[in-house]
Design an enzyme around this catalytic site. Structure first.
Site, mmCIF file in Angstrom:
data_model
loop_
_atom_site.group_PDB
_atom_site.id
_atom_site.type_symbol
_atom_site.label_atom_id
_atom_site.label_comp_id
_atom_site.label_asym_id
_atom_site.label_seq_id
_atom_site.Cartn_x
_atom_site.Cartn_y
_atom_site.Cartn_z
ATOM 1 N N GLN A 278 -0.341 9.392 1.274
ATOM 2 C CA GLN A 278 -0.040 9.001 2.762
ATOM 3 C C GLN A 278 0.413 10.102 3.753
ATOM 4 O O GLN A 278 1.138 10.731 3.446
ATOM 5 C CB GLN A 278 1.135 7.590 2.522
ATOM 6 C CG GLN A 278 0.297 6.430 1.236
ATOM 7 C CD GLN A 278 -0.896 5.510 2.466
ATOM 8 O OE1 GLN A 278 -1.894 6.124 2.825
ATOM 9 N NE2 GLN A 278 -1.453 4.856 0.982
ATOM 10 N N CYS A 403 -6.179 0.040 3.466
ATOM 11 C CA CYS A 403 -6.350 1.099 4.273
ATOM 12 C C CYS A 403 -8.117 0.228 5.384
ATOM 13 O O CYS A 403 -7.813 0.614 6.383
ATOM 14 C CB CYS A 403 -6.556 2.159 3.967
ATOM 15 S SG CYS A 403 -7.524 2.861 3.279
#
Length: 445
Positions: A278, A403
């Site tokens: 991330q 996402c």
């Protein structure tokens, strides 16, 4: 009738999924680039489709109180971020609405959406930079909806080290007349600069080239080391394919280390350049804490971590489950995950290099018991095969980390055949862009 080139006065009534506004002219929906909900403006139509039109603002008649001056001089030309024209409160409101709309419209889930968990820092938060390099040389980011590189001397979202390395690469290429790769002619050498940083302000750089070597490699190493004092390694990546994929398969270390260490929620991770990780360290701590809360582990569960990358989510929860199985298709990431487990003394974890659908299908075939599954797929979401296999494995709980709200909503609708959505929480990992992360807790019904 709405016509291209015509100008109309309109009020922005809603958000578009890309952070722009939506107005209505003559009953037709018009997507207004850079529009903020509530603004009254004069717009010019750029394109008319069958059901909608697209426009830009010519004059703001009644600007929104949320409108601000973008902090970046490249904003508008560079396609790296989309929301610098609005304040952060408006950005979070848009992202909350984006998730809610997708779940209702695509997933059929009409539920109260909690506020997005915003970031304390909205600048210099990215720990990964991918700078395309174009003829000129230009080092920066692609113009919106194109592959033309906008030369950027400093990005407000990147770390200072990443910006310094990008400038150093450009200077080195000019000094030694090093050609940039040209996508049309497929000639030239330097394609991308990749920079990964950690919370300790160390960084690792990779130069992607259309070949196996660079002239004046020693001078590049010196330039990079002078530009970024926290630099611990430089690697060369070979990508000679005609492709939009950034990284190739060939690797060579030019100087220092080829991997970087970082720590998340008390677990140390080794990161190679291609491994998924991330991009916002502080918000990832928030995201993974939520995922652990939704997993509700008691120490007796078999935990499945699909799309596990370097093992980050699973390994932060490994001490709270009986056994952990992680699956990832990138070989270097699986190697990192195994090394990360050993580095942190985690002995109840097993990582396999395989497609998520193949692993899920094998578990369904063998009948191996899985109590909790965590899925963190790319933007395209879960494949139909993964959804089907999850329904066959039938864990008591699924924690979905997404996402992309649209593919999340699609997958939740498919999983609703056997699961009920219990909690949804959006988290802002990507300030100043239209992207938003969402964590969902599903329980077998």
């Amino acid at each position: 009738m709405v016509k291209e080139g015509n100008r109309y006065t309109a009020t922005v009534e809603n958000w578009a999924s890309d952070g722009g506004g939506v107005a209505r002219v003559g009953g037709m929906a018009v997507f207004v680039k850079g529009g903020i909900v509530g603004e009254r403006c004069v717009i010019e139509i750029e394109h008319v489709g069958h059901r909608a039109a697209w426009a830009h603002i010519v004059e703001l008649l009644e600007p929104s109180p949320a409108r601000i001056e973008p902090s970046c001089s490249h904003y508008g030309a560079c396609g790296g971020c989309q929301l610098q024209h609005m304040d952060y409160a408006a950005e979070l409101d848009f992202k909350r609405q984006r998730v809610a709309d997708a779940l209702q419209r695509i997933g059929g889930l009409d539920m109260d959406m909690p506020p997005v968990l915003g970031a304390a820092d909205t600048a210099s938060y990215r720990n990964k930079a991918q700078f395309p390099v174009g003829p000129g040389p230009r080092v920066g980011f692609y113009r919106e909806r194109s592959h033309r590189v906008v030369d950027v001397d400093g990005c407000a979202l990147q770390s200072p080290a990443a910006n310094a390395l990008a400038n150093a690469l450009r200077t080195w290429m000019k000094e030694y007349n090093i050609p940039a790769y040209d996508e049309k002619s497929r000639k030239g050498l330097v394609r991308h600069l990749f920079v990964r940083a950690n919370a300790a302000r160390e960084c690792l750089a990779a130069v992607v080239v259309n070949g196996s070597a660079l002239p004046h490699e020693g001078a590049l190493v010196e330039a990079f080391r002078a530009a970024a004092p926290g630099l611990i390694g430089i690697v060369l990546n070979e990508n000679c394919r005609d492709t939009n994929v950034i990284l190739g398969n060939g690797w060579r270390t030019l100087w220092g280390m080829s991997t970087l260490l970082d720590s998340l929620r008390g677990v140390t991770f080794r990161l190679s350049v291609p491994a998924f990780y991330q991009v916002n360290h502080a918000q990832t701590e928030v995201l993974y804490a939520l995922a652990e809360e939704f997993a509700a582990l008691t120490g007796t569960e078999a935990l499945l971590d699909l799309y596990c990358g370097t093992g980050t989510i699973g390994l932060t929860m490994a001490r709270k489950c009986k056994r952990l199985l992680g699956a990832e298709i990138v070989p270097q990431a699986v190697e990192d995950a195994r090394e990360n487990a050993a580095r942190n003394g985690v002995q109840n974890a097993r990582f396999v290099c395989a497609d998520a659908s193949a692993v899920a299908a094998e578990l369904a075939k063998t009948g191996e018991m899985i109590d909790v599954a965590i899925v963190d797929p790319p933007r395209k979401g879960l494949s139909p095969q993964v959804v089907e296999s999850l329904l066959q494995i039938s864990p008591a709980r699924i924690v979905y980390v997404s996402c992309d709200p649209a593919t999340l909503a699609r997958d939740l609708k498919l999983l609703s055949a056997q699961y009920e959505v219990k909690k949804v929480q959006p988290v802002d990992l990507f300030p100043r862009t239209f992207h938003v992360e969402t964590v969902v807790k599903l329980e077998r019904s």
